[in-house]
Motif scaffolding. Sequence first.
Motif, PDB file in Angstrom:
ATOM      1  N   THR A 224       0.830  -1.208   0.000  1.00 14.26           N
ATOM      2  CA  THR A 224       0.000   0.000   0.000  1.00 14.26           C
ATOM      3  C   THR A 224       0.862   1.254   0.000  1.00 14.26           C
ATOM      4  O   THR A 224       0.562   2.232  -0.692  1.00 14.26           O
ATOM      5  CB  THR A 224      -0.920   0.008   1.238  1.00 14.26           C
ATOM      6  OG1 THR A 224      -1.679  -1.193   1.264  1.00 14.26           O
ATOM      7  CG2 THR A 224      -1.851   1.197   1.213  1.00 14.26           C
ATOM      8  N   CYS A 228       0.393   3.815  -2.962  1.00 16.44           N
ATOM      9  CA  CYS A 228      -0.167   5.110  -2.570  1.00 16.44           C
ATOM     10  C   CYS A 228       0.904   6.205  -2.495  1.00 16.44           C
ATOM     11  O   CYS A 228       0.672   7.258  -1.897  1.00 16.44           O
ATOM     12  CB  CYS A 228      -0.884   5.000  -1.224  1.00 16.44           C
ATOM     13  SG  CYS A 228      -2.339   3.934  -1.259  1.00 16.44           S
ATOM     14  N   TYR A 234      -1.100   5.257  -7.770  1.00 14.87           N
ATOM     15  CA  TYR A 234      -2.364   4.634  -7.350  1.00 14.87           C
ATOM     16  C   TYR A 234      -3.263   4.387  -8.566  1.00 14.87           C
ATOM     17  O   TYR A 234      -3.831   3.298  -8.735  1.00 14.87           O
ATOM     18  CB  TYR A 234      -3.074   5.518  -6.325  1.00 14.87           C
ATOM     19  CG  TYR A 234      -4.375   4.929  -5.812  1.00 14.87           C
ATOM     20  CD1 TYR A 234      -4.373   4.012  -4.760  1.00 14.87           C
ATOM     21  CD2 TYR A 234      -5.592   5.255  -6.394  1.00 14.87           C
ATOM     22  CE1 TYR A 234      -5.555   3.448  -4.302  1.00 14.87           C
ATOM     23  CE2 TYR A 234      -6.776   4.700  -5.945  1.00 14.87           C
ATOM     24  CZ  TYR A 234      -6.754   3.798  -4.897  1.00 14.87           C
ATOM     25  OH  TYR A 234      -7.934   3.238  -4.453  1.00 14.87           O
ATOM     26  N   GLN A 238      -4.412   0.710  -9.946  1.00 19.05           N
ATOM     27  CA  GLN A 238      -5.826   0.336  -9.920  1.00 19.05           C
ATOM     28  C   GLN A 238      -6.368   0.048 -11.319  1.00 19.05           C
ATOM     29  O   GLN A 238      -7.155  -0.884 -11.498  1.00 19.05           O
ATOM     30  CB  GLN A 238      -6.657   1.451  -9.254  1.00 19.05           C
ATOM     31  CG  GLN A 238      -6.528   1.526  -7.743  1.00 19.05           C
ATOM     32  CD  GLN A 238      -7.268   0.393  -7.039  1.00 19.05           C
ATOM     33  OE1 GLN A 238      -7.506  -0.678  -7.599  1.00 19.05           O
ATOM     34  NE2 GLN A 238      -7.631   0.605  -5.779  1.00 19.05           N
ATOM     35  N   LEU A 261      -6.825  -2.110  -1.224  1.00 18.18           N
ATOM     36  CA  LEU A 261      -6.056  -0.895  -1.493  1.00 18.18           C
ATOM     37  C   LEU A 261      -6.901   0.356  -1.284  1.00 18.18           C
ATOM     38  O   LEU A 261      -6.429   1.352  -0.729  1.00 18.18           O
ATOM     39  CB  LEU A 261      -5.520  -0.917  -2.927  1.00 18.18           C
ATOM     40  CG  LEU A 261      -4.211  -1.660  -3.169  1.00 18.18           C
ATOM     41  CD1 LEU A 261      -3.868  -1.640  -4.647  1.00 18.18           C
ATOM     42  CD2 LEU A 261      -3.085  -1.039  -2.372  1.00 18.18           C
ATOM     43  N   ALA A 265      -6.031   3.183   1.416  1.00 11.75           N
ATOM     44  CA  ALA A 265      -5.849   4.568   0.962  1.00 11.75           C
ATOM     45  C   ALA A 265      -6.746   5.512   1.756  1.00 11.75           C
ATOM     46  O   ALA A 265      -6.332   6.610   2.147  1.00 11.75           O
ATOM     47  CB  ALA A 265      -6.156   4.671  -0.536  1.00 11.75           C
ATOM     48  N   VAL A 272      -9.692   8.829  -2.648  1.00 13.91           N
ATOM     49  CA  VAL A 272      -9.563   8.118  -3.928  1.00 13.91           C
ATOM     50  C   VAL A 272     -10.937   7.857  -4.542  1.00 13.91           C
ATOM     51  O   VAL A 272     -11.069   7.069  -5.474  1.00 13.91           O
ATOM     52  CB  VAL A 272      -8.810   6.780  -3.729  1.00 13.91           C
ATOM     53  CG1 VAL A 272      -7.384   7.036  -3.291  1.00 13.91           C
ATOM     54  CG2 VAL A 272      -9.521   5.896  -2.699  1.00 13.91           C
TER      55      VAL A 272
END
Length: 586
Positions: A224, A228, A234, A238, A261, A265, A272
């Motif tokens: 992470t 991040c 990120y 993703q 995730l 985050a 996000v």
Amino acid sequence: MSDNEDEHDEIMSDEDPASPDMEHETEHDEDDEEDMQLVQQECLESFASKDYIMETTIFTTLKRFLQAGGSPEKVVELLSTNYIAMAQTVNLLAEWLIQAGVSIEAVQELVENHLKSLIIKHFDPKKADSIFTDEGETPSWLAEMIEYPTWRSLFYKLAEEYPDCLMLNFTIKLISDAGYQGEITSVSTACHQIEVFSRVLRTSISSFLEAGEEAIEKNLPEFTKMVCHGEHTYLYSQVLMHVLAQEPKGGSNIRRLCQELQKCANERGLDVTPITMALSGAAAYPRACQALSSMLSRQALNPADITVLFKMYSEHDPPPVDLIRVPAFLDLLIDNLFKPGARLNPEHKHKYTNLLAYAASVIDIYKKGGRKSVDRNELKPTVQALEKTQSLCSEGKGASELIADVATLFTCLRFPVVSMGVLKWVDYTVSEASYFKLNTDHTPLHLVMVDEIVTNHILLHQKALDLLIRVFKSSFDELDVLVRLELKKMVLDRMIHLFSRGCVIPVVSYIRKCFDSEDTDISLIRHFVTEVLEIITPPYTPEFVVLFLPLIESEEITGMLRAEDGNDPVSEFVGHCRTNYHDITT
């Protein structure tokens, strides 16, 4: 003037020492001499430094000095005078330590650790960058260093501290190219190089898929941190995982990783939500997207947005169910429905339960890339179970008052989403300081419900264990010592039940940790060991033996459980392990 006189004047003019060309040559020679003096002075300063003869640049510097007209005798004098043999002295001391009986590995570790600390203390990124400008190529010693874990870990630490150092960035790429990308998850430097980042991301995802839940729990924090690092990392991660999640094989595991995730985050304070909404296809449903984005960004539900979603998902052609299967949104719904004291408008309560039930039970059936139908067969019973359970949990009844409704509760607990809500409610309830002080039952009804959840839902085992661990670790200072011990034994019995339902390694790992930290009453560990020995039979996995055998072999724990003739569960377990797991027990 006569011709002879003119010729004589012309000759005299050509031979004049003060002519411009001669002056220019003289100045040029003087400049060259000054440059040579500067080069000599610079080289002499290097030669005068301690142990310069051991430096990798010695030959380059020596060549410059001699080409600049330097004296070889001066070089020999400076190098020999300033030679203190630091490296050779270290080697000599290391040999003495080995001869004195210290193992080679221990001496090597001692020297390396001290050297690492010195490098970290005196590291200069500008000088490090000059290595490449001076040598013009990758130093051979650097390629050798990255072959060893000790020095790779040093580069990782330095790269975290000096993210703008070009030499360290290049070294991280070298390490990745050499196949050690699995070690780089915590290095933020990797996030600036697309090749390195992609390689590390691929390795991390593969390890999560292969090792399963335990790998996620162990490595997710570092993963992470890397993902991040910035909005670009990120988004890139993703999008990549979103594409992989569409694959029929392993896609659900990737989707789970995406959701973990998102959760991490959010916990780090990052918003996000726009990325989550964009990847979920919410753009095709702007009203639903706006309602969800509003609640997720503020981490709070509101009746107006809930009403918008409720109406849309009550239509004949609702938006995709995946749109509301956002873990953060589901957590908010469960919190609002099952947290004691949560203020929920009765007029809107059915909307909350319907949306939660819809997300948990409805299936969109796709064929050839389009949604063919919506399977709502489980929606009505799920809504009814949620409403019944939420009503009972929100009435503030005590354990004795709830006994009459146990049958109803147990029936409803067969629904996973209901069990999730009840776990949350039990967690809040038993965390109150006065709960166990006022409770008179040997096993409180709330923890009996945890047993039932464990029996029905294997995917909730870890959450149930986390709850039991929090209760077990509580101090219960207001209770008498003996009462406190009995209470913790009761909690251990719940863990043993969890153990018996297949949650073996996590439970034993926690008890082993209690034993190793020496902060748990030994009678409690003895109780756990005794109960476990009654329910286990061979064969055992090596991982279980490694965790459990030290508890069994502890004289303090099992001394009073052994029989003189060796005919007892403890001796039988030890004998079986020594016979069948020789590599582990020796």
